[in-house]
Design a protein around this motif. Structure first.
Motif, PDB file in Angstrom:
ATOM      1  N   ASP A 114       0.851  -1.195   0.000  1.00 55.94           N
ATOM      2  CA  ASP A 114       0.000   0.000   0.000  1.00 55.94           C
ATOM      3  C   ASP A 114       0.889   1.249   0.000  1.00 55.94           C
ATOM      4  O   ASP A 114       1.581   1.538   0.972  1.00 55.94           O
ATOM      5  N   LEU A 115       0.857   1.969  -1.118  1.00 56.26           N
ATOM      6  CA  LEU A 115       1.669   3.185  -1.242  1.00 56.26           C
ATOM      7  C   LEU A 115       0.776   4.430  -1.301  1.00 56.26           C
ATOM      8  O   LEU A 115       1.053   5.371  -2.033  1.00 56.26           O
ATOM      9  N   THR A 116      -0.298   4.419  -0.531  1.00 54.46           N
ATOM     10  CA  THR A 116      -1.276   5.507  -0.622  1.00 54.46           C
ATOM     11  C   THR A 116      -1.320   6.404   0.610  1.00 54.46           C
ATOM     12  O   THR A 116      -1.943   7.455   0.580  1.00 54.46           O
ATOM     13  N   ILE A 149       9.005   9.217   0.567  1.00 52.40           N
ATOM     14  CA  ILE A 149       9.460   7.879   0.186  1.00 52.40           C
ATOM     15  C   ILE A 149       9.864   7.072   1.417  1.00 52.40           C
ATOM     16  O   ILE A 149       9.572   5.880   1.523  1.00 52.40           O
ATOM     17  N   GLY A 150      10.489   7.741   2.377  1.00 56.55           N
ATOM     18  CA  GLY A 150      10.891   7.060   3.618  1.00 56.55           C
ATOM     19  C   GLY A 150       9.693   6.491   4.360  1.00 56.55           C
ATOM     20  O   GLY A 150       9.722   5.336   4.817  1.00 56.55           O
ATOM     21  N   GLU A 151       8.631   7.288   4.470  1.00 53.52           N
ATOM     22  CA  GLU A 151       7.427   6.826   5.180  1.00 53.52           C
ATOM     23  C   GLU A 151       6.707   5.736   4.395  1.00 53.52           C
ATOM     24  O   GLU A 151       6.171   4.795   4.977  1.00 53.52           O
ATOM     25  N   LEU A 152       6.703   5.862   3.070  1.00 59.16           N
ATOM     26  CA  LEU A 152       6.073   4.825   2.246  1.00 59.16           C
ATOM     27  C   LEU A 152       6.807   3.494   2.406  1.00 59.16           C
ATOM     28  O   LEU A 152       6.178   2.432   2.484  1.00 59.16           O
ATOM     29  N   ALA A 153       8.137   3.540   2.474  1.00 58.82           N
ATOM     30  CA  ALA A 153       8.921   2.314   2.683  1.00 58.82           C
ATOM     31  C   ALA A 153       8.582   1.688   4.036  1.00 58.82           C
ATOM     32  O   ALA A 153       8.423   0.464   4.149  1.00 58.82           O
ATOM     33  N   ALA A 154       8.450   2.536   5.044  1.00 63.02           N
ATOM     34  CA  ALA A 154       8.082   2.037   6.386  1.00 63.02           C
ATOM     35  C   ALA A 154       6.678   1.431   6.366  1.00 63.02           C
ATOM     36  O   ALA A 154       6.441   0.370   6.970  1.00 63.02           O
ATOM     37  N   ASP A 155       5.744   2.082   5.663  1.00 65.31           N
ATOM     38  CA  ASP A 155       4.376   1.533   5.526  1.00 65.31           C
ATOM     39  C   ASP A 155       4.408   0.144   4.900  1.00 65.31           C
ATOM     40  O   ASP A 155       3.727  -0.781   5.361  1.00 65.31           O
ATOM     41  N   VAL A 156       5.198   0.019   3.828  1.00 61.50           N
ATOM     42  CA  VAL A 156       5.283  -1.253   3.096  1.00 61.50           C
ATOM     43  C   VAL A 156       5.836  -2.353   4.002  1.00 61.50           C
ATOM     44  O   VAL A 156       5.279  -3.454   4.076  1.00 61.50           O
ATOM     45  N   LEU A 157       6.924  -2.060   4.701  1.00 62.78           N
ATOM     46  CA  LEU A 157       7.543  -3.074   5.555  1.00 62.78           C
ATOM     47  C   LEU A 157       6.636  -3.462   6.718  1.00 62.78           C
ATOM     48  O   LEU A 157       6.600  -4.622   7.127  1.00 62.78           O
ATOM     49  N   ALA A 158       5.883  -2.486   7.231  1.00 57.50           N
ATOM     50  CA  ALA A 158       4.960  -2.779   8.341  1.00 57.50           C
ATOM     51  C   ALA A 158       3.859  -3.739   7.902  1.00 57.50           C
ATOM     52  O   ALA A 158       3.378  -4.558   8.698  1.00 57.50           O
ATOM     53  N   GLY A 159       3.466  -3.656   6.624  1.00 57.50           N
ATOM     54  CA  GLY A 159       2.383  -4.524   6.135  1.00 57.50           C
ATOM     55  C   GLY A 159       2.866  -5.773   5.414  1.00 57.50           C
ATOM     56  O   GLY A 159       2.059  -6.582   4.944  1.00 57.50           O
ATOM     57  N   ALA A 160       4.197  -5.940   5.315  1.00 57.25           N
ATOM     58  CA  ALA A 160       4.759  -7.060   4.538  1.00 57.25           C
ATOM     59  C   ALA A 160       4.741  -8.354   5.339  1.00 57.25           C
ATOM     60  O   ALA A 160       4.789  -8.328   6.572  1.00 57.25           O
ATOM     61  N   PRO A 161       4.698  -9.490   4.649  1.00 55.11           N
ATOM     62  CA  PRO A 161       4.793 -10.764   5.370  1.00 55.11           C
ATOM     63  C   PRO A 161       6.171 -10.916   6.012  1.00 55.11           C
ATOM     64  O   PRO A 161       7.136 -10.277   5.581  1.00 55.11           O
TER      65      PRO A 161
END
Length: 233
Positions: free
Chosen positions: A35-37, A42-54
């Motif tokens: 979820d990149l929304t 970019i830093g926060e989007l990367a953190a969002d992605v890792l938080a939701g990743a398996p």
């Protein structure tokens, strides 16, 4: 062990960008779309992605803005990535000219997001393919589904993205770089620059293909990803 594949879409794109690839790749392992929304850097989007990743190590696949986020993950959490695919993206920061155009589009999006999509469309797809429902229809539907607030946040993130060229040499995992031959936004020379900067990276150029390669040439992209991920040791 079956790979955990995490797909990162581009500006105003959702999971529909990867519909065909998700079907193909599900034969190999789990497939998820990040979820990149939610954030405007970019830093926060990367953190969002890792938080939701398996949990565990990922096969990370980033297209366009998804590639910018993938570069950030490689800087901040390289241990999470088993293999990397960078599609139709660039390691360069935004130019002043590109940022000025983004500001213009942000202004237009405040009142008419549909007009923004129409302006972007010709640069997102190959001219022979852009009017197909599977291309134009999907692009319009993703844009209207995500809306102007997401568009503005994502443009802010893209404009302030760091220069990833100095950190390319530090990427040690297997890497595949893909680009459409007629990509007008991040043309093949930008893909060549990325592939040259990453040790042992493979480069594949897809013919008759614009920026959104997963929509322009879905079967070719799916087969390429399938074969490459299957061959990973």
């Amino acid at each position: 062990m079956k790979p955990k594949i995490l797909l990162l879409p581009g500006l105003l794109n959702d999971a529909s960008l990867f519909t065909e690839q998700m079907v193909a790749l599900s034969a190999l392992g789990s497939v998820q779309v990040g979820d990149l929304t939610r954030s405007d850097s970019i830093g926060e989007l990367a953190a969002d992605v890792l938080a939701g990743a398996p949990d565990g190590r990922l096969v990370l696949v980033g297209l366009s803005m998804g590639g910018y986020v993938a570069f950030e993950i490689m800087r901040t959490a390289p241990q999470r990535v088993a293999a990397l695919v960078l599609m139709d993206t660039t390691a360069r920061p935004d130019t002043p000219e590109a940022s000025a155009l983004r500001e213009e589009l942000i202004k237009l999006a405040e009142t008419d997001l549909e007009a923004v999509t129409e302006r972007l469309l010709a640069r997102l797809s190959h001219p022979d393919l852009m009017n197909q429902p599977a291309v134009r229809g999907v692009i319009q539907s993703m844009a209207s589904g995500l809306g102007k607030e997401v568009f503005i946040r994502q443009q802010r993130a893209i404009m302030s993205r760091p220069d990833s060229r100095p950190t390319l040499a530090g990427i040690a995992c297997p890497t595949l770089v893909i680009c459409g031959r007629e990509d007008q936004i991040t043309p093949p020379e930008m893909a060549e620059e990325i592939a040259a900067g990453i040790k042992h990276a493979e480069l594949k150029i897809i013919e008759q293909c614009g920026h959104l390669s997963t929509l322009d040439q879905p079967e070719q992209v799916s087969n390429l990803l399938l074969e490459w991920i299957k061959a990973l040791k």
